[in-house]
Motif scaffolding. Sequence first.
Motif, mmCIF file in Angstrom:
data_model
loop_
_atom_site.group_PDB
_atom_site.id
_atom_site.type_symbol
_atom_site.label_atom_id
_atom_site.label_comp_id
_atom_site.label_asym_id
_atom_site.label_seq_id
_atom_site.Cartn_x
_atom_site.Cartn_y
_atom_site.Cartn_z
ATOM 1 N N PHE A 39 0.869 -1.231 0.025
ATOM 2 C CA PHE A 39 -0.079 -0.233 0.139
ATOM 3 C C PHE A 39 0.909 1.308 -0.109
ATOM 4 C CE2 PHE A 39 0.638 -1.451 4.404
ATOM 5 C CZ PHE A 39 0.962 -0.189 5.118
ATOM 6 N N THR A 40 0.159 2.421 -0.357
ATOM 7 C CA THR A 40 0.779 3.613 -0.257
ATOM 8 C C THR A 40 0.412 4.497 1.006
ATOM 9 O OG1 THR A 40 1.466 3.633 -2.723
ATOM 10 C CG2 THR A 40 1.454 5.707 -1.668
ATOM 11 N N VAL A 41 1.233 5.124 1.537
ATOM 12 C CA VAL A 41 0.811 6.271 2.535
ATOM 13 C C VAL A 41 0.850 7.459 1.981
ATOM 14 C CG1 VAL A 41 1.046 7.026 5.040
ATOM 15 C CG2 VAL A 41 1.700 4.670 4.424
ATOM 16 N N PRO A 42 -0.160 8.180 1.676
ATOM 17 C CA PRO A 42 -0.389 9.555 1.071
ATOM 18 C C PRO A 42 0.352 10.735 1.930
ATOM 19 C CG PRO A 42 -2.668 8.331 1.148
ATOM 20 C CD PRO A 42 -1.511 7.695 2.029
ATOM 21 N N VAL A 43 0.623 11.933 1.272
ATOM 22 C CA VAL A 43 1.210 12.821 1.860
ATOM 23 C C VAL A 43 0.479 13.301 3.217
ATOM 24 C CG1 VAL A 43 2.425 13.689 -0.107
ATOM 25 C CG2 VAL A 43 0.251 14.717 0.638
ATOM 26 N N ARG A 44 1.409 13.762 4.186
ATOM 27 C CA ARG A 44 0.890 14.297 5.565
ATOM 28 C C ARG A 44 -0.299 13.307 6.153
ATOM 29 N NH1 ARG A 44 0.856 20.938 4.526
ATOM 30 N NH2 ARG A 44 3.233 20.706 4.636
ATOM 31 N N ALA A 245 5.744 4.142 0.373
ATOM 32 C CA ALA A 245 5.224 2.991 -0.010
ATOM 33 C C ALA A 245 5.695 1.894 1.239
ATOM 34 C CB ALA A 245 5.529 2.183 -1.344
ATOM 35 N N VAL A 246 4.679 0.794 1.345
ATOM 36 C CA VAL A 246 5.178 -0.167 2.058
ATOM 37 C C VAL A 246 4.788 -1.538 1.594
ATOM 38 C CG1 VAL A 246 4.464 -1.306 4.438
ATOM 39 C CG2 VAL A 246 4.536 1.173 4.169
ATOM 40 N N GLU A 247 5.340 -2.327 1.610
ATOM 41 C CA GLU A 247 5.416 -3.669 1.370
ATOM 42 C C GLU A 247 5.677 -4.733 2.171
ATOM 43 O OE1 GLU A 247 6.706 -3.991 -3.467
ATOM 44 O OE2 GLU A 247 8.176 -2.775 -1.933
ATOM 45 N N VAL A 248 5.119 -5.900 2.442
ATOM 46 C CA VAL A 248 5.235 -6.996 3.373
ATOM 47 C C VAL A 248 5.432 -8.188 2.416
ATOM 48 C CG1 VAL A 248 4.388 -8.115 5.313
ATOM 49 C CG2 VAL A 248 3.974 -5.718 5.328
ATOM 50 N N PHE A 249 6.607 -8.913 2.939
ATOM 51 C CA PHE A 249 6.954 -10.288 2.111
ATOM 52 C C PHE A 249 6.988 -11.378 3.187
ATOM 53 C CE2 PHE A 249 8.924 -6.802 -0.285
ATOM 54 C CZ PHE A 249 8.600 -6.767 -1.578
ATOM 55 N N ARG A 250 6.574 -12.319 2.654
ATOM 56 C CA ARG A 250 6.975 -13.730 3.188
ATOM 57 C C ARG A 250 7.962 -14.562 2.657
ATOM 58 N NH1 ARG A 250 2.209 -15.946 2.726
ATOM 59 N NH2 ARG A 250 1.545 -15.247 4.886
ATOM 60 N N PRO A 251 9.180 -14.544 3.456
ATOM 61 C CA PRO A 251 10.442 -15.260 2.549
ATOM 62 C C PRO A 251 10.391 -16.492 2.597
ATOM 63 C CG PRO A 251 10.838 -14.753 4.967
ATOM 64 C CD PRO A 251 9.514 -14.244 4.832
ATOM 65 N N PRO A 252 11.165 -17.345 1.713
ATOM 66 C CA PRO A 252 10.977 -18.805 1.702
ATOM 67 C C PRO A 252 11.297 -19.229 2.993
ATOM 68 C CG PRO A 252 12.512 -17.995 -0.008
ATOM 69 C CD PRO A 252 12.017 -16.832 0.805
ATOM 70 N N LYS A 253 10.633 -20.471 3.388
ATOM 71 C CA LYS A 253 10.732 -21.120 4.640
ATOM 72 C C LYS A 253 12.004 -21.599 4.844
ATOM 73 C CE LYS A 253 5.942 -22.736 5.063
ATOM 74 N NZ LYS A 253 5.004 -24.118 5.254
ATOM 75 N N GLU A 254 12.933 -21.889 4.203
ATOM 76 C CA GLU A 254 14.241 -22.487 4.331
ATOM 77 C C GLU A 254 15.022 -21.441 4.715
ATOM 78 O OE1 GLU A 254 13.782 -22.230 -0.450
ATOM 79 O OE2 GLU A 254 12.675 -22.799 1.325
ATOM 80 N N LEU A 255 14.777 -20.296 4.371
ATOM 81 C CA LEU A 255 15.497 -19.325 5.064
ATOM 82 C C LEU A 255 15.475 -18.838 6.482
ATOM 83 C CD1 LEU A 255 15.440 -16.625 2.106
ATOM 84 C CD2 LEU A 255 17.232 -18.219 2.624
ATOM 85 N N LEU A 256 14.227 -19.169 6.934
ATOM 86 C CA LEU A 256 14.147 -19.272 8.574
ATOM 87 C C LEU A 256 14.589 -20.397 9.428
ATOM 88 C CD1 LEU A 256 10.558 -17.510 8.390
ATOM 89 C CD2 LEU A 256 12.871 -16.418 8.354
ATOM 90 N N ALA A 257 15.106 -21.369 8.663
ATOM 91 C CA ALA A 257 15.427 -22.603 9.504
ATOM 92 C C ALA A 257 16.564 -22.370 10.558
ATOM 93 C CB ALA A 257 16.237 -23.698 8.396
ATOM 94 N N GLY A 258 16.245 -22.680 11.540
ATOM 95 C CA GLY A 258 16.970 -22.472 13.006
ATOM 96 C C GLY A 258 16.858 -21.335 13.557
ATOM 97 N N TRP A 259 15.804 -20.276 13.103
ATOM 98 C CA TRP A 259 15.534 -19.007 13.611
ATOM 99 C C TRP A 259 14.296 -19.304 14.427
ATOM 100 C CZ3 TRP A 259 10.887 -16.656 13.068
ATOM 101 C CH2 TRP A 259 10.866 -15.306 13.660
ATOM 102 N N SER A 260 14.370 -18.602 15.623
ATOM 103 C CA SER A 260 12.976 -18.429 16.528
ATOM 104 C C SER A 260 13.011 -17.079 17.057
ATOM 105 C CB SER A 260 13.036 -19.334 17.360
ATOM 106 O OG SER A 260 14.350 -19.124 18.439
#
Length: 283
Positions: A39-44, A245-260
């Motif tokens: 989405f986009t956050v408009p001015v002010r 502008a704001v973007e939210v992404f879900r990374p590939p699961k394997e990149l989170l292996a071992g993370w908590s």
Amino acid sequence: MGTPPPAYRSGPGGELGVDHDRYERLAARTGDRELVEHFTVPVRSGRAWEVPAGQLCRISAPEGPQVGDLNIWNRHDPRERMWASRTRQLQAAHVSVLDRLWSTLPFLRPLATITADSLSWYGRDGEGGRVHDLLGTRCDPYVNRMLTGEDFDFHCHSNLTRAVLPYGLSELDVHDVLNVFQCTGLNDDDRYFMKASPARAGDFIEFFAEIDLLMALSTCPGGDLSVDLWGPRAGDPLEVCRPLAVEVFRPPKELLAGWSPPQRARYQGLHGIRRAEWSGGEE
């Protein structure tokens, strides 16, 4: 003679350490990310949104330089929120890649880690300015009234206040910000200064959510800060205001292996307060 070392340091393997390889992989592997929200956050104006733990959030300047004021909370407990002053001590007064944004007491844990920053090249300019500022805080209508004698309802504090209302939060939950894309420093009199943002169209900063987050962003009414908001040269900066502008992404699961997600602070003391001692005897 060099400058003194930082005051806040941990030993090898301490909690200030960062897994460089993990975050560099998260930043580099963009081709198979899943776009969750955009989405986009408009001015002010301002907007709040959720970023689940393990996802990435990118804030960008699609049309050119524009300062954004960012707040962050634990999505499930807004008492835990970004602590700008401690982040300045543990990381830096101006943050970039692999710096973390820390939360308030009694939680004290990283809420987000910066994975990418297209302005990381900027460093320190000839006037001592750096970008992505934690030295200052949001503009607000109270200071504006004090300095100008006029009311204005679209300062960053007010934009953030409106943004969080749908999440059951209020003005009292708005806190010191990360000034994204803002260039600031301290002058020779040790006074805070702001200068025009060096961001260009397409520049961005990206965060990895370490826990479930609520984030809120204001597009500063000062725009790129090339026009003074206060003082003898003050003017209306509307012409230098742009959206973010704001973007939210879900990374590939394997990149989170071992993370908590990080656990809250391990201090379990009572701050020197003694527990009440009860006797089992009769009065």
